[in-house]
Each structure stands twice: as structure tokens, then as C-alpha cells.
Design an enzyme around this catalytic site. Structure first.
Site, PDB file in Angstrom:
ATOM      1  N   ASP A 129      26.663  44.702  47.238  1.00  0.00           N
ATOM      2  CA  ASP A 129      26.307  44.329  48.602  1.00  0.00           C
ATOM      3  C   ASP A 129      27.520  43.710  49.281  1.00  0.00           C
ATOM      4  OD1 ASP A 129      23.714  45.069  48.019  1.00  0.00           O
ATOM      5  OD2 ASP A 129      22.853  43.066  48.250  1.00  0.00           O
ATOM      6  N   HIS A 183      28.121  46.763  40.271  1.00  0.00           N
ATOM      7  CA  HIS A 183      27.584  47.870  39.477  1.00  0.00           C
ATOM      8  C   HIS A 183      28.547  49.054  39.468  1.00  0.00           C
ATOM      9  CE1 HIS A 183      23.180  46.463  39.194  1.00  0.00           C
ATOM     10  NE2 HIS A 183      23.853  45.472  39.755  1.00  0.00           N
ATOM     11  N   SER A 236      33.440  37.299  45.709  1.00  0.00           N
ATOM     12  CA  SER A 236      34.755  37.611  46.242  1.00  0.00           C
ATOM     13  C   SER A 236      34.796  39.049  46.707  1.00  0.00           C
ATOM     14  CB  SER A 236      35.850  37.331  45.218  1.00  0.00           C
ATOM     15  OG  SER A 236      37.121  37.526  45.777  1.00  0.00           O
TER      16      SER A 236
END
Length: 282
Positions: free
Chosen positions: A88, A145, A248
């Protein structure tokens, strides 16, 4: 250059990050809840999609920050040719890696794949390929991921600074992502090599992988390589790869001819884990 960016040039990065880490892992009920409530309120965190939606149930701020999502909160793009967005956040930059290996950071600023990876030879295979830089804000899900199924070949812990990776710093600090402490993860895939680079930042410098646990900190004073060939570590498309203990930036590098970046993605585009990042060629 902003005042905050200017100050980060002289601040004791690692000491401040160590202090922040101690606070993040504190089980003091008042401190951890104050930190959680502040982030939820200031950044508009949507806890309804979290596996644990009760903000008071997390034992530490870091447990909240690295929270899991409910099953089905994110799903992979159904097109089997789609390489997936690794996290995200929003796109900082994406596009072609130049023939000389140069990667665009911001107007007037760039760095090379060799500088980012800490390895000139490893960078050569990505010249003419493509990259995507995804920034995770404090409100985002902070697990990273796999864009595509890959077999882990090597990790490289590259020492560096811990500059902020906010918009002002990206515009103001030359070669920012190739200067910050980072963990480079090299994978072999059915289209060739793929690299996912977990970039640390001021106060947000912890990196943990699913195959070996906490990698950063300890902070490195020299390049640390780990050879994972022959260990059979295969991570499927969409599987969790790593997480930021604090958040980050993750940078994905793809070799030439492997994939075409998905249309409609531009700098500052908001993105979600699992949406199409690129489409496999062939």
C-alpha cells in the site's frame, strides 16, 4: 530545501532511530496507546480493515504498525500476467531504467541501479528495464509482498544514512534512496532476475523478512551479503516477503523485456497491495 530536510543532514540518524525503536517496542500502556492514538487520528488509519480492529488490543506501537489485514482486505489482480503492487502507499516514481542504469528520483535528481544495489555487476542485468518506487505512509499497511513468484538468491544489507523519505526530502536530497540504509533482496523468476529493495528512513529503519526475521537493525558499517542459493526459499506471487518495523519505501527492479508497466500509474498515484504494477510479456 525545507528546514526539516536541512536538519536531517546533520541529525544523528541512527541514535534518533534507536530511540524511536525503543518507544515503538515499549509495553508501557500509556506510551504505546498515546502513540497509536496519535497516528490513527493524525493519519486517518482505517482499522476496520485490520485483523485486529481494536486499537487498544495491540501490546506495542510496533505491533499496531505492522498489523495484519483481515482475510480478503487485499486481493491479487486476477490477470495471471499481472505483476503485483508490493505494498500500500503511493508511487514516488516509476518508469524505465536508463541504458546506463540511471533511475529517476525527482526533477533534477537520480541515482544508478549500481548505487542502489551496492553492486555494479548485479545492476547490469537491470539496465534498460523498469522500476517502481512505492512510498508507505504512516497510515498504510506496512507489510511488503511479492510482485511475482521468485526464489530467493541473495540479500545484501547496504549501510547508509537514514534521511527522511518524504516528498520534500526526495526532492531535496540527491541520490536519497541509494544513500539510506537498505536491504536488497534478489530473486530468480521465470522471466529472470527481480530485486525488491527495502529502504530505511529516519525513525523508520527497521526491516524484517519472512525467511530470517529482523535484518535491520543492527545497522551495518560495511556491506553484508547472505547467499540463499540452494536453500529452497520460494515465495509465491502475492505472498508476504518482509515488513517495515515503522514504514518507508520499497523499490522493485525488473530486467528489460520482462514486463510492461501498467497504464495509468504516475508519480503520486495512490496504490494498494495486489493491484497490477506491470504485465508479463510473452
Amino acid at each position: 530545501m525545507s528546514l526539516v530536510t536541512a536538519l536531517t543532514r546533520v541529525l544523528p540518524h541512527r541514535m534518533l532511530s534507536s530511540i524511536a525503536r525503543s518507544a515503538a517496542y515499549s509495553q508501557d500502556p500509556w506510551l504505546k496507546q498515546a502513540l497509536i492514538d496519535t497516528v490513527v487520528r493524525r493519519f486517518g488509519v482505517d482499522l476496520a480493515e485490520a485483523a485486529q480492529p481494536d486499537a487498544t488490543a495491540y501490546p506495542t506501537f510496533n505491533a499496531f504498525f505492522t498489523r495484519a489485514l483481515k482475510p480478503g482486505a487485499r486481493t491479487p489482480d486476477p490477470d495471471p500476467r499481472a505483476l503485483l503492487m508490493p505494498a500500500d502507499g503511493h508511487i514516488s516514481q516509476l518508469g524505465a531504467i536508463e541504458a546506463d542504469g540511471r533511475i529517476f528520483q525527482a526533477k533534477g535528481r537520480s541515482f544508478t541501479a549500481a548505487q542502489l544495489l551496492g553492486d555494479m555487476q548485479a545492476a547490469r542485468v537491470f539496465a534498460g528495464g523498469s522500476f517502481a518506487t512505492v512510498y508507505l505512509s504512516p497510515r498504510d499497511y506496512h507489510r511488503v509482498h511479492m510482485p511475482w513468484t521468485g526464489t530467493l538468491r541473495e540479500t545484501v544489507h547496504v549501510p547508509g544514512r537514514l534521511f527522511s523519505v518524504g516528498t520534500a526530502a526526495v526532492r531535496g536530497v540527491s541520490g536519497l534512496f541509494a544513500r539510506n540504509e537498505r536491504l536488497v533482496c534478489h530473486f530468480d523468476t521465470d522471466f529472470g532476475p527481480m530485486a525488491s529493495v527495502m529502504v530505511g528512513a529516519l525513525l523508520v529503519s527497521g526491516v524484517e523478512t519472512v525467511w530470517s526475521g529482523v535484518e535491520i537493525p543492527d545497522y551495518a558499517d560495511e556491506v553484508v551479503r547472505k547467499d540463499w542459493r540452494g536453500k529452497g526459499i520460494v515465495l509465491e506471487r502475492f505472498a508476504e516477503m518482509a515488513r517495515f518495523n515503522y514504514g518507508s519505501t520499497v523499490i522493485v527492479l525488473l530486467p528489460p523485456g520482462a514486463a510492461t508497466l501498467a497504464p495509468g500509474l504516475d508519480a503520486e498515484s495512490p496504490v494498494k497491495l495486489g493491484q497490477a504494477l506491470a504485465y508479463r510479456r510473452g
